[in-house]
Design a protein around this motif. Structure first.
Motif, PDB file in Angstrom:
ATOM      1  N   VAL A  87       0.852  -1.186   0.000  1.00  0.00           N
ATOM      2  CA  VAL A  87       0.000   0.000   0.000  1.00  0.00           C
ATOM      3  C   VAL A  87       0.889   1.238   0.000  1.00  0.00           C
ATOM      4  CG1 VAL A  87      -1.922  -1.144   1.176  1.00  0.00           C
ATOM      5  CG2 VAL A  87      -0.136  -0.023   2.526  1.00  0.00           C
ATOM      6  N   ASP A  88       0.277   2.380  -0.290  1.00  0.00           N
ATOM      7  CA  ASP A  88       0.985   3.658  -0.359  1.00  0.00           C
ATOM      8  C   ASP A  88       0.700   4.447   0.906  1.00  0.00           C
ATOM      9  OD1 ASP A  88       1.904   6.230  -0.882  1.00  0.00           O
ATOM     10  OD2 ASP A  88       1.301   6.195  -2.979  1.00  0.00           O
ATOM     11  N   ALA A  89       1.736   4.688   1.727  1.00  0.00           N
ATOM     12  CA  ALA A  89       1.545   5.412   2.985  1.00  0.00           C
ATOM     13  C   ALA A  89       0.997   6.810   2.750  1.00  0.00           C
ATOM     14  CB  ALA A  89       2.866   5.481   3.752  1.00  0.00           C
ATOM     15  N   LYS A  90       1.399   7.422   1.653  1.00  0.00           N
ATOM     16  CA  LYS A  90       1.000   8.808   1.403  1.00  0.00           C
ATOM     17  C   LYS A  90      -0.506   8.921   1.119  1.00  0.00           C
ATOM     18  CE  LYS A  90       5.576   9.900  -0.459  1.00  0.00           C
ATOM     19  NZ  LYS A  90       6.081  10.452   0.803  1.00  0.00           N
ATOM     20  N   LEU A  91      -1.125   7.819   0.678  1.00  0.00           N
ATOM     21  CA  LEU A  91      -2.559   7.839   0.394  1.00  0.00           C
ATOM     22  C   LEU A  91      -3.394   7.422   1.605  1.00  0.00           C
ATOM     23  CD1 LEU A  91      -2.590   6.241  -3.181  1.00  0.00           C
ATOM     24  CD2 LEU A  91      -2.584   8.668  -2.562  1.00  0.00           C
ATOM     25  N   GLY A  92      -2.736   6.807   2.583  1.00  0.00           N
ATOM     26  CA  GLY A  92      -3.453   6.396   3.784  1.00  0.00           C
ATOM     27  C   GLY A  92      -4.322   5.169   3.552  1.00  0.00           C
ATOM     28  N   SER A  93      -5.010   4.751   4.609  1.00  0.00           N
ATOM     29  CA  SER A  93      -5.851   3.566   4.555  1.00  0.00           C
ATOM     30  C   SER A  93      -7.154   3.860   3.818  1.00  0.00           C
ATOM     31  CB  SER A  93      -6.155   3.085   5.976  1.00  0.00           C
ATOM     32  OG  SER A  93      -7.060   2.020   5.969  1.00  0.00           O
ATOM     33  N   ASN A  94      -7.662   2.845   3.081  1.00  0.00           N
ATOM     34  CA  ASN A  94      -8.952   3.005   2.407  1.00  0.00           C
ATOM     35  C   ASN A  94      -9.675   1.666   2.342  1.00  0.00           C
ATOM     36  OD1 ASN A  94      -8.290   1.665  -0.287  1.00  0.00           O
ATOM     37  ND2 ASN A  94      -6.714   3.271  -0.212  1.00  0.00           N
ATOM     38  N   ASN A 116       4.560   1.117   1.778  1.00  0.00           N
ATOM     39  CA  ASN A 116       5.661   1.741   1.056  1.00  0.00           C
ATOM     40  C   ASN A 116       5.544   3.270   1.083  1.00  0.00           C
ATOM     41  OD1 ASN A 116       7.957   1.912  -0.568  1.00  0.00           O
ATOM     42  ND2 ASN A 116       6.788   1.813  -2.452  1.00  0.00           N
ATOM     43  N   LYS A 117       6.630   3.914   0.684  1.00  0.00           N
ATOM     44  CA  LYS A 117       6.724   5.372   0.574  1.00  0.00           C
ATOM     45  C   LYS A 117       6.636   6.063   1.934  1.00  0.00           C
ATOM     46  CE  LYS A 117       4.631   5.112  -4.035  1.00  0.00           C
ATOM     47  NZ  LYS A 117       3.663   5.667  -5.004  1.00  0.00           N
ATOM     48  N   VAL A 118       7.160   5.373   2.963  1.00  0.00           N
ATOM     49  CA  VAL A 118       7.281   5.988   4.288  1.00  0.00           C
ATOM     50  C   VAL A 118       8.603   6.749   4.286  1.00  0.00           C
ATOM     51  CG1 VAL A 118       7.275   5.603   6.780  1.00  0.00           C
ATOM     52  CG2 VAL A 118       5.976   4.071   5.277  1.00  0.00           C
ATOM     53  N   ASP A 119       8.550   7.964   3.745  1.00  0.00           N
ATOM     54  CA  ASP A 119       9.773   8.735   3.500  1.00  0.00           C
ATOM     55  C   ASP A 119      10.018   9.833   4.534  1.00  0.00           C
ATOM     56  OD1 ASP A 119      10.059   7.266   1.107  1.00  0.00           O
ATOM     57  OD2 ASP A 119       8.724   8.651   0.061  1.00  0.00           O
ATOM     58  N   SER A 120       9.058  10.057   5.431  1.00  0.00           N
ATOM     59  CA  SER A 120       9.197  11.159   6.388  1.00  0.00           C
ATOM     60  C   SER A 120       8.383  10.851   7.639  1.00  0.00           C
ATOM     61  CB  SER A 120       8.687  12.465   5.756  1.00  0.00           C
ATOM     62  OG  SER A 120       7.287  12.380   5.491  1.00  0.00           O
ATOM     63  N   LYS A 121       8.530  11.712   8.647  1.00  0.00           N
ATOM     64  CA  LYS A 121       7.752  11.564   9.884  1.00  0.00           C
ATOM     65  C   LYS A 121       6.258  11.678   9.591  1.00  0.00           C
ATOM     66  CE  LYS A 121      11.165  11.166  12.856  1.00  0.00           C
ATOM     67  NZ  LYS A 121      11.341   9.932  13.664  1.00  0.00           N
ATOM     68  N   LYS A 122       5.914  12.541   8.671  1.00  0.00           N
ATOM     69  CA  LYS A 122       4.508  12.709   8.294  1.00  0.00           C
ATOM     70  C   LYS A 122       3.963  11.419   7.688  1.00  0.00           C
ATOM     71  CE  LYS A 122       1.483  15.909   5.765  1.00  0.00           C
ATOM     72  NZ  LYS A 122       1.447  17.104   4.885  1.00  0.00           N
ATOM     73  N   ASP A 123       4.795  10.756   6.879  1.00  0.00           N
ATOM     74  CA  ASP A 123       4.371   9.490   6.286  1.00  0.00           C
ATOM     75  C   ASP A 123       4.227   8.411   7.351  1.00  0.00           C
ATOM     76  OD1 ASP A 123       4.405  10.613   3.735  1.00  0.00           O
ATOM     77  OD2 ASP A 123       6.506  10.101   3.422  1.00  0.00           O
TER      78      ASP A 123
END
Length: 459
Positions: A87-94, A116-123
């Motif tokens: 899954v894409d962390a930036k898109l969140g759960s759906n 995937n795409k956990v590139d920052s604290k925000k992610d």
């Protein structure tokens, strides 16, 4: 052979993870959803265990094409042993991801949720949203930053049953060892070494080759090829013949509707005939994923290796910063080459070129090194006493003795009662013990568990 499937909605990074685990660019990646419409397959080695890795098309119901891709992907999943749902962390759960994931769990396979795409604290904060899946095997990764990948590899390897370098039961121990006292094979000329120079384009490989062969050295041959064929140059240095093989570099080959793929095949034949590889990096502009894929070729071919940071004079960095760069390369970029020495040079000014030549001689000595059998067994037994071998289903696992049966690279047979019970982590522990006792810098080590008897494992 067991199968691992990468599965998920389009554009979550499945193909990028596939390429990283395969250590070469096989699957085409892009920001265009639906780029992968069929399955890509590659044999991979994960912590010493082999498996077939499959990159699948994305799960999507938006049009007829994607529905057919989804149907094929789910059929493939039924035949796989491990499912990695991405899954894409930036898109969140759906809800779609949750529904697809629960459908996969019904297949009863070993499954992991890969964010995937956990590139920052925000992610990282967004990744916590997936806790509502109610699942324990969850891995936060960033393929682009190479973070979290090792933990995912450990999960996959722990669920694979194939053992590290399983011995051939049809081959007797005597035939396998082929006379322990004749390790130095006749075809290995200890006075002549073959060195491959490889790297992506514009890192200064040709300049490095010129510096290596023209700095007050006696050139004994020069075989020129075309710009895309290998170029051979040989020199004599300290009574040793050093044969360098250079190519025009690994570059982006073409563009197909904005999707780039890379040509790696032309270096393979060169690497099969080489003994040492100089991995040339451009220190002035940093390192990228292509550098890592090229490094994977060294690991795949069991070559001795030296990492050469060219254009260091353009960086303006201090010795302390050099140490930090080395740490980054060993811990983050090239973990499988952590044993490789790193040297900074300037090919144009020929700074530290002599040091590199001396380092090549040293690494070749390590690559062709033979440990006396008595000393080898003393080291192995001390290692076992310090950290005993884990039992196998309640039964004792023993290493009776060890012997080196080859050089270039050094290969060791571990004569055991239960060779299939030797875990890859213990194999790696013994390699580290050998490295602490002998200088194997720049050299891969191969430890092969082998039956004591001819054709059957002792209980």
């Amino acid at each position: 052979m067991q199968k691992i499937l990468l599965i998920g909605k389009p554009n979550v990074g499945k193909s990028s993870l596939f390429n990283r685990l395969a250590r070469q660019r096989i699957a085409i990646t892009s920001d265009i959803a639906g780029t992968t419409r069929d399955t890509n397959i590659a044999k991979v080695e994960l912590n010493g265990k082999e498996a077939m890795l499959i990159d699948s098309g994305g799960l999507d119901d938006s049009n007829e094409l994607f529905i057919n891709v989804k149907k094929k992907t789910l059929e493939v999943a039924k035949d796989c042993d491990i499912l990695l749902y991405m899954v894409d962390a930036k898109l969140g759960s759906n809800d779609d991801d949750r529904a697809y994931f629960y459908d996969l769990l019904k297949l009863g396979k070993k499954t992991a949720l890969v964010i995937n795409k956990v590139d920052s604290k925000k992610d990282e904060a967004r990744a916590y949203e997936f806790i509502n899946f109610g699942f324990k095997n969850v891995f936060n990764i960033s393929v682009s930053h190479a973070s979290g990948i090792d933990e995912l590899i450990d999960f996959c390897a722990s669920n694979l049953t194939q053992n590290y370098l399983v011995e051939d039961d049809e081959l007797s121990l005597e035939d396998f060892l082929e006379n322990d006292e004749k390790v130095a094979n006749d075809e290995i000329d200890l006075a002549h070494m073959k060195i491959a120079i490889l790297g992506r384009v514009n890192v200064g490989k040709s300049s490095l080759l010129n510096a290596l062969v023209n700095d007050n050295r006696s050139v004994v041959s020069s075989i020129a090829g075309t710009t895309i064929d290998p170029v051979n140059e040989s020199i004599v240095y300290k009574d040793k013949t050093l044969e360098f093989v250079d190519t025009a570099g690994i570059r982006k080959k073409s563009k197909i509707v904005g999707i780039e793929k890379f040509a790696l095949l032309r270096t393979q034949k060169m690497l099969e005939n080489a003994q040492i590889a100089l991995l040339v990096l451009d220190a002035s502009e940093g390192f990228n994923e292509l550098d890592e894929r090229i490094a994977g070729l060294l690991d795949k071919n069991n070559l001795a290796s030296i990492i050469v940071l060219n254009k260091w004079d353009l960086c303006g960095k201090s010795d302390k910063e050099f140490d930090e760069v080395c740490k980054h390369l060993r811990l983050d970029r090239f973990k499988f080459l952590a044993h490789s020495p790193i040297i900074s040079v300037s090919a144009l000014s020929k700074k530290r070129i002599k040091n590199l030549l001396d380092l090549i001689l040293k690494v070749f000595d390590n690559y062709t090194q033979k440990i006396p059998t008595s000393k080898l067994n003393e080291i192995i037994q001390e290692a076992i006493i310090k950290h005993p071998l884990p039992h196998d289903k309640g039964k004792l696992v023993k290493i009776y003795y060890a012997t080196q049966f080859s050089i270039a690279p050094p290969k060791f047979a571990l004569i055991m009662n239960k060779p299939k019970a030797l875990h890859f982590s213990y194999n790696r522990y013994l390699q580290n013990v050998l490295r602490k006792n002998y200088d194997f810098s720049g050299v891969p080590l191969v430890l092969v568990p082998k039956n004591k008897g001819k054709n059957k494992e002792e209980e």
